[in-house]
Write a protein that holds these residues in place. Structure first.
Motif, PDB file in Angstrom:
ATOM      1  N   LYS A 104      -0.331   0.480  79.914  1.00 52.20           N
ATOM      2  CA  LYS A 104      -0.133   1.235  81.162  1.00 52.20           C
ATOM      3  C   LYS A 104       1.321   1.218  81.647  1.00 52.20           C
ATOM      4  O   LYS A 104       1.712   2.080  82.437  1.00 52.20           O
ATOM      5  CB  LYS A 104      -1.052   0.692  82.249  1.00 52.20           C
ATOM      6  N   VAL A 105       2.106   0.234  81.199  1.00 55.22           N
ATOM      7  CA  VAL A 105       3.507   0.194  81.648  1.00 55.22           C
ATOM      8  C   VAL A 105       4.458   0.758  80.602  1.00 55.22           C
ATOM      9  O   VAL A 105       5.638   0.971  80.895  1.00 55.22           O
ATOM     10  CB  VAL A 105       3.939  -1.251  82.004  1.00 55.22           C
ATOM     11  N   GLU A 155       5.730  -4.132  87.917  1.00 54.16           N
ATOM     12  CA  GLU A 155       4.484  -3.771  87.228  1.00 54.16           C
ATOM     13  C   GLU A 155       4.414  -4.444  85.859  1.00 54.16           C
ATOM     14  O   GLU A 155       3.382  -4.995  85.464  1.00 54.16           O
ATOM     15  CB  GLU A 155       4.386  -2.254  87.079  1.00 54.16           C
ATOM     16  N   CYS A 156       5.506  -4.423  85.132  1.00 63.36           N
ATOM     17  CA  CYS A 156       5.560  -5.062  83.816  1.00 63.36           C
ATOM     18  C   CYS A 156       5.439  -6.580  83.944  1.00 63.36           C
ATOM     19  O   CYS A 156       4.721  -7.225  83.178  1.00 63.36           O
ATOM     20  CB  CYS A 156       6.869  -4.695  83.129  1.00 63.36           C
ATOM     21  N   THR A 163       4.526   3.701  79.465  1.00 63.80           N
ATOM     22  CA  THR A 163       4.897   5.080  79.822  1.00 63.80           C
ATOM     23  C   THR A 163       5.622   5.149  81.161  1.00 63.80           C
ATOM     24  O   THR A 163       5.973   6.244  81.609  1.00 63.80           O
ATOM     25  CB  THR A 163       3.635   5.957  79.898  1.00 63.80           C
ATOM     26  N   THR A 164       5.851   4.024  81.802  1.00 69.70           N
ATOM     27  CA  THR A 164       6.516   4.040  83.109  1.00 69.70           C
ATOM     28  C   THR A 164       7.781   3.175  83.080  1.00 69.70           C
ATOM     29  O   THR A 164       8.860   3.659  82.772  1.00 69.70           O
ATOM     30  CB  THR A 164       5.550   3.542  84.208  1.00 69.70           C
ATOM     31  N   GLU A 165       7.640   1.914  83.401  1.00 67.11           N
ATOM     32  CA  GLU A 165       8.802   1.031  83.503  1.00 67.11           C
ATOM     33  C   GLU A 165       9.504   0.825  82.165  1.00 67.11           C
ATOM     34  O   GLU A 165      10.733   0.686  82.123  1.00 67.11           O
ATOM     35  CB  GLU A 165       8.387  -0.321  84.087  1.00 67.11           C
TER      36      GLU A 165
END
Length: 354
Positions: A308-309, A276-277, A311-313
């Protein structure tokens, strides 16, 4: 028996002659077969395939059996590696693209884009050439209905097939032999290009008055600068891989016969990263290059795209770093496969001994 020995003695002398030495230089597997019925000598040359570059189309005597329509583009998915390969399979035409091939290529790239399990694609040509551009033989046969046919192709796509598609995942071109005209435009649509040391790149279509309509005049100046792009576009000259690498037209120059393997290995490295990143940064780079009006809008897009990435990856990556992974520039941050049953049992035995 004496006649046989005499013939064998003559064979040894013949093998030492300059003629045979010359053949041995080109064919290491050259062997003289035993004399059969004391008659003619049979030989097995087994000459290795040598790629000879020529501006002329192959003659009918050189052509191999025609490839079946369903095999003109060959795709293969390596599910466990998340890699897809897409290959043009028209070796007797130096992988030049006709209407059917263009449609197959477009379908293949659409399939790659839609498959969430495929992270990276390797684009290549089979039979010793990447792609020699559009099939001018087919173009010549369209003389009566040429205008309508060209308009139809341009409305739907570029003549080469996928060059006007928006692909969100990395593409790597494995270049060997001829990569010219529309074939070079296909390579330019890829993110990275790995070229063999004896490959040939250029816009040979300049000689025939065939324009660049598959992104060549758009992508090339952004990749290598307007001055160098015009050098290739206006002169139509061939550029060797070393010069192409110095310019940034190709990313790696590798030994003959290794482009596909090297491209596949690069794909294996790319798919290891958080996807995703990776796609987010790739998208921002393309936006800044082709779409942004100015640096402020490019920076704004980058920030919004990256949010958007974060907070995830990014959080997972930060935790890996705090755990000690990746220190000192090491690439040991990939998830380790779960231990098998015997490994777990061995670990339990070690803990008991303690």
């Amino acid at each position: 028996m004496s006649k046989t020995l005499t013939r064998l003695h003559r064979l040894r002398q013949l093998h030492k002659s300059s003629c045979i030495r010359g053949l041995s230089a080109f064919a290491p597997n050259f062997r003289l077969s035993p004399v059969e019925n004391f008659g003619f000598i049979k030989t097995n040359l087994n000459l290795p395939t040598v790629r000879n570059f020529s501006d002329e189309a192959p003659t009918s005597s050189e052509e191999e059996p025609a490839v079946k329509p369903e095999e003109i583009v060959i795709t293969e998915k390596y599910e466990s590696l998340h890699i897809m390969t897409i290959g043009i399979n028209r070796p007797t035409k130096r992988n030049s693209v006709n209407e059917a091939t263009a449609e197959k290529l477009k379908t293949a790239f659409m399939e790659f884009e839609k498959d969430d399990n495929m992270y990276c694609a390797v684009f290549h040509g089979l039979g010793g050439n990447f792609c020699a551009g559009y099939d001018l033989e087919e173009l010549a046969e369209l003389e009566e209905n040429l205008a309508n046919k060209v308009a139809e192709m341009l409305m739907d796509q570029g003549p080469m097939g996928p060059t006007k598609m928006v692909i969100s995942k990395p593409l790597i071109a494995a270049i060997d032999g001829y990569c010219v005209a529309g074939g070079l435009e296909l390579a330019l649509m890829c993110d990275l290009r790995i070229a063999e040391e004896n490959s040939k790149l250029g816009f040979l279509n300049r000689r025939f008055g065939v324009p660049l309509i598959d992104g060549g005049t758009v992508r090339l100046p952004e990749l290598i600068g307007l001055s160098r792009a015009l050098d290739l576009i206006l002169t139509g000259r061939l550029v060797d891989p070393k010069e192409a690498c110095d310019w940034g037209l190709v990313n790696r120059v590798v030994a003959t016969g290794t482009a596909f393997g090297q491209a596949f290995n690069m794909a294996k490295e790319i798919v290891k990263f958080p996807q995703e990143c990776l796609r987010c940064d790739r998208d921002s780079a393309y936006h800044a290059t082709f779409s942004a009006k100015d640096i402020d809008s490019a920076l704004e897009y980058e920030s919004e795209n990256a949010a958007k990435v974060l907070t995830t990856e990014a959080i997972l990556g930060a935790k890996k770093f705090m755990a000690g992974l990746g220190r000192g520039g090491k690439f040991n941050v990939n998830q380790v496969n779960e231990s098998t049953a015997w490994q777990k049992e061995l670990e339990e035995m070690k803990n008991k001994d303690k």
